[in-house]
Motif scaffolding. Sequence first.
Motif, PDB file in Angstrom:
ATOM      1  N   MET A 299       4.334  -4.155 -11.331  1.00 60.98           N
ATOM      2  CA  MET A 299       4.390  -3.424 -10.054  1.00 60.98           C
ATOM      3  C   MET A 299       5.383  -2.108 -10.414  1.00 60.98           C
ATOM      4  SD  MET A 299       5.165  -6.383  -7.093  1.00 60.98           S
ATOM      5  CE  MET A 299       4.913  -5.363  -5.991  1.00 60.98           C
TER       6      MET A 299
ATOM      7  N   ILE B 208       4.701  -9.707 -12.128  1.00 61.74           N
ATOM      8  CA  ILE B 208       4.562 -10.986 -11.438  1.00 61.74           C
ATOM      9  C   ILE B 208       3.632 -11.884 -12.101  1.00 61.74           C
ATOM     10  CG2 ILE B 208       4.068 -11.736  -9.110  1.00 61.74           C
ATOM     11  CD1 ILE B 208       6.252  -9.756  -9.106  1.00 61.74           C
TER      12      ILE B 208
ATOM     13  N   SER C 123      -0.963 -14.611  -9.083  1.00 59.34           N
ATOM     14  CA  SER C 123      -0.150 -13.381  -9.232  1.00 59.34           C
ATOM     15  C   SER C 123      -0.197 -12.348  -8.063  1.00 59.34           C
ATOM     16  CB  SER C 123      -0.700 -12.575 -10.385  1.00 59.34           C
ATOM     17  OG  SER C 123      -0.245 -13.262 -11.744  1.00 59.34           O
ATOM     18  N   TYR C 124      -1.295 -12.204  -7.506  1.00 62.58           N
ATOM     19  CA  TYR C 124      -1.629 -11.076  -6.533  1.00 62.58           C
ATOM     20  C   TYR C 124      -1.277 -11.582  -5.161  1.00 62.58           C
ATOM     21  CZ  TYR C 124      -3.940  -7.705  -9.515  1.00 62.58           C
ATOM     22  OH  TYR C 124      -4.548  -7.032 -10.564  1.00 62.58           O
TER      23      TYR C 124
ATOM     24  N   VAL D 235       2.439 -10.552  -5.665  1.00 60.12           N
ATOM     25  CA  VAL D 235       2.530  -9.217  -5.207  1.00 60.12           C
ATOM     26  C   VAL D 235       2.596  -8.536  -4.076  1.00 60.12           C
ATOM     27  CG1 VAL D 235       1.299  -7.146  -6.010  1.00 60.12           C
ATOM     28  CG2 VAL D 235       1.512  -8.716  -7.598  1.00 60.12           C
ATOM     29  N   GLU D 236       1.459  -9.292  -3.235  1.00 62.48           N
ATOM     30  CA  GLU D 236       1.304  -8.697  -1.760  1.00 62.48           C
ATOM     31  C   GLU D 236       2.678  -8.771  -0.854  1.00 62.48           C
ATOM     32  OE1 GLU D 236      -2.454 -10.358  -0.775  1.00 62.48           O
ATOM     33  OE2 GLU D 236      -3.275  -9.347  -2.241  1.00 62.48           O
TER      34      GLU D 236
ATOM     35  N   TYR E 108       0.413  -0.774  -7.791  1.00 67.02           N
ATOM     36  CA  TYR E 108      -0.016  -1.824  -8.923  1.00 67.02           C
ATOM     37  C   TYR E 108      -1.352  -1.653  -9.181  1.00 67.02           C
ATOM     38  CZ  TYR E 108      -1.007  -4.751  -5.009  1.00 67.02           C
ATOM     39  OH  TYR E 108      -1.707  -5.126  -3.585  1.00 67.02           O
TER      40      TYR E 108
END
Length: 431
Positions: free
Chosen positions: A344, A392, A406-407, A410-411, A420
Amino acid sequence: MNILILGAGGREHALAWKISQSTECEQLFVAPGNAGTSLVATNLPDLGNSFDEAGKKQIADFIRENDIQLLIVGPEAPLVAGITDYLKQLDDLKDLAIVGPGQDGAELEGSKDFAKAFMEKHKIPTAASKTFTKDTLEEGMSFLRSRKLPIVLKADGLAAGKGVIISPSYEEAEETLKEMLVDAKFGNASHKVVIEDYLQGIELSVFVLTDGKDYVILPEAKDYKRIGEQDSGPNTGGMGAVSPVPFADQNFLDKVEERIVKPTIEGLQKDNIDYRGFIFIGLMNVNGDPYVIEYNVRMGDPETQVVIPRIENDLLPILLAAARQNLSTVQLQLSQDIATTVVMVSEGYPGAYAKGKKISGFDAVDSAQVFHAGTKAKDDQVLTNGGRVLAITGKGKSIQEALQNSYQAVEKIQWEGLYYRKDIGQDLMAL
């Protein structure tokens, strides 16, 4: 055992995170560190910011005063500046265990020209190339025209991951060569420029830890350099990474070991370079054959954030074995899980970007490990303090599962102007 890590990025947070789990770790310091390293170690914000004589002396004094027994040098700059040599020539610190080569070994990253000459001398497969200076600019222009397109131009020295230009036309290549040599586009880093043939293939990185005699090969990784999705836009320090790499099967990795790793370690020995530390080998897989694109003399970032979480051993004894030339006793144990990391970044990176943006959402993350890079802590808040801010890392039995983890994380993390890539690992899922 008291340990000092030099550095302030995601690589250093990943190393500190892993080392802090060791039963042999008593006190862990990171200089200068970031908001993440402060969670697992003691940050030293006034140390490790410069590596001139005064900066080196400051580090030596801290090592003495705090009975440091192991020094791990994270980034390349202090190695190229000779921090290892400086400490080793001090009578009371000559037996200090250090993970990181001396200045002679650091030239593998500090000078692209040196690295290419080393590969040629020790018959390590790499792209054909020649090196030019401002005085040989016209020869460089002629050489450009004699090669196939696209053509690769590399600043000889350290350029923070931005000194490599791939030119699709002779006109652009000539203009770039002039900008680098005459206009000093990358400062002193481009007082020499290596022009080399473009290798068509799939890129990956293999990581080696050596004590100068023996070595262990760490998990390989693929990183994503471009800022934009589908690998578009300018190069960055890295927008994400995946380990292991599906197209790097055992047959290919055996070729890497025989053709590249062994000749590299043997070459260092033949050249009387006492190398104890990490070697990052940037590779191109060209129709199943490995070619070296570059050497780095430290772990990669963000590759460290997927490599280190896959090592099941206590990392501290392994690093100590490398520093003390006992690596032949080490058996690496690796997780079969896949690790993925999504970086990020601050809006504007890799160009100009703002700092000091408040980051929120850490408490909501439960699916991945958050590694800090460009962050700082202030008044119980975490603020952005760099271009690449967080990495992340998710794990899973498949790339899809690891990326989902991971995502998901991230969110949940927010700050003003964050960016990102949403396509990390997608190319590998199709293989």
